[in-house]
Design an enzyme around this catalytic site. Structure first.
Site, mmCIF file in Angstrom:
data_model
loop_
_atom_site.group_PDB
_atom_site.id
_atom_site.type_symbol
_atom_site.label_atom_id
_atom_site.label_comp_id
_atom_site.label_asym_id
_atom_site.label_seq_id
_atom_site.Cartn_x
_atom_site.Cartn_y
_atom_site.Cartn_z
ATOM 1 N N CYS A 7 49.666 52.672 49.810
ATOM 2 C CA CYS A 7 50.123 53.356 51.033
ATOM 3 C C CYS A 7 50.318 54.849 50.758
ATOM 4 O O CYS A 7 49.920 55.705 51.555
ATOM 5 C CB CYS A 7 51.441 52.766 51.528
ATOM 6 S SG CYS A 7 51.376 51.016 51.941
ATOM 7 N N CYS A 61 55.031 50.946 48.296
ATOM 8 C CA CYS A 61 53.616 50.549 48.280
ATOM 9 C C CYS A 61 52.745 51.681 47.736
ATOM 10 O O CYS A 61 52.559 52.703 48.396
ATOM 11 C CB CYS A 61 53.181 50.154 49.693
ATOM 12 S SG CYS A 61 51.398 49.989 49.904
#
Length: 464
Positions: free
Chosen positions: A362, A359
């Site tokens: 993230c 991600c």
């Protein structure tokens, strides 16, 4: 025998086509949709509406032929076969025939029959760039005068193409002429905001009379909303601006609530229902006040099918509202080799980061989280990161923790997205941050990100 079987199959298929067509002749409110696919791959064609919902799944014969009678609202749809797709216009009373090669749907797609002229026009229009600079830095680097000249020229060329078409209904032509104008307005609106990004000029502003069309613009035309994607984008932008204005006026940062409040004031109920639903099916899980959000939604929407979907989501979200006990997890594997359960951390505030190694957003938050951890070192708060990586990627997870020197307690969920803890929090996107109090009660199921200043405001307000 094989030749006889093929002849028999073709006769059966021809009979099906004849029956479908005969049935359609009795009613002029249906669409006969048929065709043939060469180099057939899949046994099914799918048709999606403008909200990207499947409205028909059509079987394809072993010979690549298909025929179906459709009863759909007039408008634009997407034909999808395998991973390829194309826009098309379906209109009641038409008898549209489609053919394409499965190896290259876009280039081989051909339309014929009643309704074929409209779709051939759509193909011609979409195949041109109309003299519009494709490089966005060049496009938005143009002066206001040059940009407007470029877009005006494109609009004039599109109008000329439309005017030259034969075999197209006046109803479609009238709507499409308005659509071409909406495409122009939509591009002009983008010029108002995009140069600040593409030219690295945050102070960019257009002149006061740049787009006079917006002063008298009708945001409540449901016919054009269904027909024109550009019109829909203009309406969406209008309510986003109103939402931001409401948030600034009321001096709060709950934009989701402000946006749905703005949409709830729309005059046209059809448009209101669609905008409410399209926002709520995702945003209701991210708003910081789910009860107030749902109240505004349910009091404004009259679409019972949509309301049922949103109500079901709301019922799932109620248990994770502020003040409720947090869902729990038990025995998650940690980076240090221990088993960790949420109850192990009771007695401290817990700031949870739900993330994954794949991600991008993230990973952007990781250094910001490290700074927050350093600032609150020694305070009554525990930082916990839960990875939803697949178990097969556990070594990749460990490597990233080591390489990025990630702090706090690092655990990996037991079943990625399908882990009960992730499902209980109705997590549909990451990164996601959660804040729990020392008693295990939820303070926020959608806490601010480490990169946001309001996280410090929230934590400092708790006197940790």
């Amino acid at each position: 025998m094989q030749i006889r079987h093929k002849i028999k199959t073709l006769l059966v298929f021809s009979l099906i086509i004849s029956c479908v067509y005969a049935t359609a002749q009795k009613k002029n409110d249906v669409i006969v949709f048929s065709g043939v696919i060469s180099n057939k791959i899949d046994d099914q064609i799918k048709i999606y509406d403008f909200q990207n919902q499947i409205v028909s799944e059509i079987k394809v014969s072993p010979q690549g032929k298909f025929a179906e009678t459709l009863k759909l609202k007039d408008g634009f749809y997407t034909l999808k076969y395998e991973d390829a797709s194309s826009k098309m216009f379906l209109e009641s009373g038409s008898n549209l025939n489609v053919s394409f090669d499965a190896k290259d749907l876009k280039k081989s797609l051909k339309f014929s029959g009643k309704g074929g002229a409209v779709n051939s026009y759509i193909q011609k229009k979409s195949s041109k760039n109309w003299g519009i600079a494709e490089d966005l830095k060049i496009r938005y680097g143009l002066s206001e005068t040059d940009f407007k000249r470029m877009m005006t020229k494109a609009k004039t060329s599109k109008d000329s193409l439309l005017l030259s078409q034969v075999g197209i209904s006046e109803n479609f032509k009238n709507k499409e002429k308005r659509n071409i104008n909406y495409e122009y307005i939509n591009e002009m609106i983008k010029y108002e905001s995009d140069p600040a990004h593409y030219t690295a000029n945050p102070d960019f502003k257009v002149s006061a009379d740049f787009l006079p069309e917006l002063k008298t613009f009708d945001y409540d035309n449901s016919d054009d909303f269904y027909f024109s994607n550009s019109y829909k984008n203009i309406v969406l932008g209008h309510y986003r601006r109103l939402g931001k204005e409401l948030a600034e006026r009321d001096k709060h940062d709950n934009y989701y609530l402000s946006y749905i409040t703005a949409v709830s004031r729309a005059k046209n109920q059809d448009i209101k229902n669609i905008l409410l639903y399209e926002h709520a099916k995702n945003a209701i899980a991210y708003t910081s006040d789910v009860q107030e959000y749902y109240k505004i939604y349910i009091n404004s929407s009259t679409d019972q099918a949509n309301n049922k979907v949103i109500s079901q989501i709301y019922e799932k979200l109620l248990p994770i509202s502020k003040g409720n006990m947090s869902p729990k997890f038990v025995g998650y594997d940690s980076y240090s080799g221990d088993k960790v359960s949420l109850d192990d951390l009771k007695g401290k505030y817990i700031y949870i980061d739900v993330w994954a190694t794949w991600c991008g957003p993230c990973k952007v938050e990781i250094p910001h989280l490290g700074k927050i951890e350093e600032e609150y070192k020694g305070k009554n708060i525990q930082f916990l990161s839960i990875s939803i990586d697949k178990r097969a990627d556990i070594e990749k997870w460990k490597k990233m923790i080591n390489d990025k020197k990630m702090g706090g307690i690092q655990v990996i969920a037991d079943n990625a997205w399908d882990s009960k803890f992730i499902q209980d929090y109705f997590i549909k996107g990451i990164p996601r941050f959660i804040l729990i109090d020392p008693q295990g009660k939820i303070i926020s199921s959608n806490a601010p990100r480490p990169s946001e200043a309001k996280l410090r405001d929230l934590l400092n307000g708790l006197n940790i």
